[in-house]
Design a protein around this motif. Structure first.
Motif, short mmCIF file in Angstrom:
data_model
loop_
_atom_site.label_atom_id
_atom_site.label_comp_id
_atom_site.label_asym_id
_atom_site.label_seq_id
_atom_site.Cartn_x
_atom_site.Cartn_y
_atom_site.Cartn_z
N THR A 1 0.83 -1.21 0.00
CA THR A 1 0.00 0.00 0.00
C THR A 1 0.87 1.26 0.00
O THR A 1 0.57 2.23 -0.70
N THR A 2 1.93 1.23 0.77
CA THR A 2 2.83 2.38 0.85
C THR A 2 3.50 2.65 -0.49
O THR A 2 3.54 3.78 -0.98
N SER B 1 5.51 6.35 5.51
CA SER B 1 4.30 5.68 5.06
C SER B 1 3.07 6.51 5.38
O SER B 1 2.15 6.64 4.56
N ARG B 2 3.07 7.09 6.56
CA ARG B 2 1.94 7.94 6.97
C ARG B 2 1.77 9.13 6.03
O ARG B 2 0.65 9.53 5.70
N VAL C 1 0.37 7.38 2.57
CA VAL C 1 -0.90 6.64 2.67
C VAL C 1 -1.99 7.51 3.28
O VAL C 1 -3.13 7.53 2.80
N ASP C 2 -1.66 8.25 4.33
CA ASP C 2 -2.65 9.04 5.05
C ASP C 2 -2.61 10.53 4.73
O ASP C 2 -3.49 11.28 5.17
N ASP D 1 -0.56 12.60 5.96
CA ASP D 1 -0.37 13.24 7.26
C ASP D 1 1.11 13.17 7.66
O ASP D 1 1.51 12.31 8.43
#
Length: 398
Positions: A51-52, A282-283, A286-287, A289
């Motif tokens: 996903t990352t 990753s955050r 993916v997010d 953020d």
């Protein structure tokens, strides 16, 4: 009467410029990536998560603008000079404050000068960033041999010691007779070597990684809770987080083929450095953020620099050199550090070294502090906090 310029000592202006064809080729390769199936675990224990990498690939091929970082770099004074047969690239920003202290800072892997860019303004012009003129630095940021815009060594021998010697030559060539040095990761090993060599003009060093801890693990204290926690973190690194280090210190050429052929392969290899940084990166993708300055653009600036310069393999070779340096020096007492040592521990580091560890390795420690946030890429992630630490570390040496 004509003037003869010595090409081996000349300092030449440098600018970053890549063709649109090279940028388009990277996008085509990203779009053509063959991704593996999803990992079989809910965490990163099998490696960088699908996903990352897919989120990174979408942004890299569709929205990311390499020209932006080209403009950013070219707005700074950049130069090259040949030292011991290798063309060395460096950024050199002089402070507007007359009594500024010269400072050479060394990046690491998988970093580059990009990770230090946001510290330049606060370090060179503190009054424009809420600081005092008494804390100003003239900043020199070299690219390690084989990294970024520096040339690739064509002969063996470029481990931390020879690089440290080259940095002393660089500072002398720039006319600095009194200066300090800073480094993390590979840069910490280089800065350690500078301190042990004690070249004329070097008056102090600052590090944010105890780079030689692996080699002296058995003598590091393990009595207090922070000491036991540091040992546990070091054990975890050398057993479960050591993959990139082992491969690059034994077979850098093998992984190098992938690093120069696949942008996503390069990105995955670089992201898999340490858990704290990986989760933050990753955050960001993916997010959406980001933590501190670890934004999507900042991360891709660094990865794309490696891709455009084709330095994945040559950068990895430093670990091969370092591995042999560690093996050759095992059991030997290293030469003493010749200058005062200052150190900052950041909580998200590979292993957050307590004061007792630092003082065991560096009896000449004059400054130690534990920051309340930040990780392995401290200058990149928390440039303001990192800058404050550099100022505090060297204040007594002015």
């Amino acid at each position: 009467m004509s003037t003869i310029i010595d090409r081996t000592t000349a300092i030449r202006p440098f600018a970053v410029e890549f063709s649109q064809e090279q940028i388009d080729d990277a996008r085509r390769r990203i779009a053509a990536t063959r991704f593996p199936s999803r990992e079989l675990v809910p965490d990163r224990s099998q490696g960088v998560q699908l996903t990352t990498l897919q989120a990174l690939a979408r942004y890299w091929s569709g929205e990311y603008d390499w020209r932006r970082v080209e403009r950013r770099l070219n707005a700074l004074p950049q130069f090259t000079t040949e030292i011991d047969g290798v063309e060395i690239h460096f950024i050199h920003v002089r402070s507007p404050h007359e009594n500024a202290m010269p400072l050479i800072m060394t990046h690491g892997w998988p970093g580059s000068v990009v990770e230090l860019l946001d510290t330049i303004g606060p370090l060179t012009d503190p009054t424009a960033h809420g600081g005092s003129a008494e804390d100003a630095f003239h900043v020199v940021l070299p690219s390690l041999p084989g990294y970024g815009f520096s040339g690739e060594p064509t002969e063996l021998g470029w481990e931390n010691g020879p690089i440290a010697s080259a940095w002393a030559t660089l500072m002398d060539r720039l006319g600095y007779t009194r200066y300090v040095a800073q480094g993390g990761d590979v840069g910490a090993a280089v800065t350690d070597a500078m301190g042990r060599q004690g070249p004329d003009g070097l008056i102090g060093i600052h590090m944010n990684l105890l780079a030689l801890a692996i080699g002296v693990k058995d003598i590091l204290p393990a009595e207090s809770e922070p000491e036991r926690a540091a040992h546990a973190a070091l054990d975890a690194f050398t057993t479960d987080g050591f993959g990139y280090f082992l491969e690059q210190s034994t077979r850098p050429q093998t992984i190098g083929y992938s690093l120069l052929d696949s942008p996503i392969g390069l990105a995955a290899w670089m992201l898999d450095h340490d858990t704290d940084s990986y989760l933050k990166i990753s955050r960001a993708f993916v997010d959406g953020d980001p933590v501190g300055n670890l934004t999507r653009d900042e991360i891709l600036d660094n990865i794309t620099l490696y891709w455009m310069t084709g330095t994945g393999a040559s950068a990895a070779r430093w670990y091969w050199e370092f591995g042999r340096f560690l093996a050759a020096s095992h059991g030997q007492t290293p030469p003493p550090v010749q200058v005062p040592v200052t150190f900052t521990t950041f909580p998200g580091e590979l292993f957050a070294s307590p004061r007792s560890w630092v003082e065991t390795v560096y009896p000449t420690t004059t400054y130690f502090n534990e920051a309340d946030r930040g990780g392995h890429f401290a200058a990149w992630e928390e440039p303001e906090l990192f800058t404050a630490e550099v100022r505090a570390a060297f204040r007594s040496l002015r």
